[in-house]
Design an enzyme around this catalytic site. Structure first.
Site, PDB file in Angstrom:
ATOM      1  N   HIS A   1     -26.112  -5.273  -0.357  1.00 26.26           N
ATOM      2  CA  HIS A   1     -26.645  -6.079  -1.492  1.00 26.26           C
ATOM      3  C   HIS A   1     -27.993  -6.497  -0.602  1.00 26.26           C
ATOM      4  O   HIS A   1     -28.586  -6.227   0.322  1.00 26.26           O
ATOM      5  CB  HIS A   1     -25.803  -7.460  -1.392  1.00 26.26           C
TER       6      HIS A   1
ATOM      7  N   LYS B   1     -28.570 -12.579  -0.064  1.00 23.10           N
ATOM      8  CA  LYS B   1     -26.958 -12.834  -0.194  1.00 23.10           C
ATOM      9  C   LYS B   1     -26.510 -13.537   1.358  1.00 23.10           C
ATOM     10  O   LYS B   1     -26.698 -12.933   2.222  1.00 23.10           O
ATOM     11  CB  LYS B   1     -26.372 -11.566  -0.636  1.00 23.10           C
TER      12      LYS B   1
END
Length: 234
Positions: A131, A135
């Site tokens: 990600h 995040k």
């Protein structure tokens, strides 16, 4: 339909655009500092906030008798408390670790593959998720959902980010700039490997799925998942 956005970061802004394009209106927008929510002109609330504010946001919507869906991860220690509160107040609530329609199909493919390979203990299982660097939680809620799907169909008992024991699934989490989300499940043996993978190209798929879920939950009562929205029967 009038939608309240509980969380107005990058995802909230994309959800707003898609909702308006689908003919909906935004009744109000809340950020992490908002404490008073005016649900008087709201049909459904969508929560994409922070782990520290999600429980408060969801509870406020349920208390106002407004159906609420949440895609915030990192707060699931309170999931049972929220579902109990929803049921006791005759509310409507839907949580998904990932609202992407493709990911939810991927969840089902993962479950089926996990059940098949459970009969062949020579394969070791490894999940990798990648990600963007913003995040906050690791591993991702999607990776945890994938692990739980395998655990429910096999002799695995748990997942870990450390060196795995014999009954644990190893999850590796990577954070790389500008990656919306990539998840892969690898089954490796001495003779071959099997891999399934989902790659998100942008956040629009997550936002579209959230709006579709909001459209679906309007006027319903109970606790639901994306399997209900997509009519996926395990």
């Amino acid at each position: 339909m009038n939608i309240a956005l509980l969380g107005y970061g990058k995802m909230g802004k994309i959800i707003e655009r898609i909702a308006i394009n689908r003919g909906h209106s935004i009744s109000f927008k809340a950020d992490s500092k908002t404490k008073h929510f005016d649900f008087s002109n709201t049909d459904v609330a969508i929560d994409f906030s922070l782990p520290s504010t999600a429980v408060y946001n969801i509870t406020q919507a349920i208390n106002a008798n407004v159906p609420v869906i949440s895609g915030t991860t990192g707060w699931l220690a309170d999931y049972d408390k929220i579902t109990e509160h929803c049921n006791s107040n005759n509310g409507a609530f839907l949580y998904a670790s990932n609202f992407s329609l493709g990911v939810n199909i991927f969840f089902e493919v993962n479950r089926i593959l996990g059940s098949l390979i459970a009969n062949y203990p020579d394969y070791n299982t490894h999940i990798e998720e990648i990600h963007h660097t913003q995040k906050l939680d690791a591993p991702s809620g999607t990776a945890i959902t994938l692990a739980e799907g395998i655990i429910n169909e096999s002799d695995y008992k748990n997942w870990t980010m450390e060196q795995p024991k014999a009954n644990e699934i190893k999850i590796t989490a990577k954070r790389i700039e500008n990656v919306p989300g990539t998840h892969s499940i690898n089954y490796n043996s001495d003779v071959d490997s099997i891999e399934i993978k989902h790659t998100a190209h942008n956040r629009s798929g997550f936002a579209l799925g959230a709006v579709i879920a909001a459209e679906w939950i309007k006027n319903k009562k109970g606790v639901f998942s994306m399997k209900d929205v997509l009519n996926i029967n395990a």
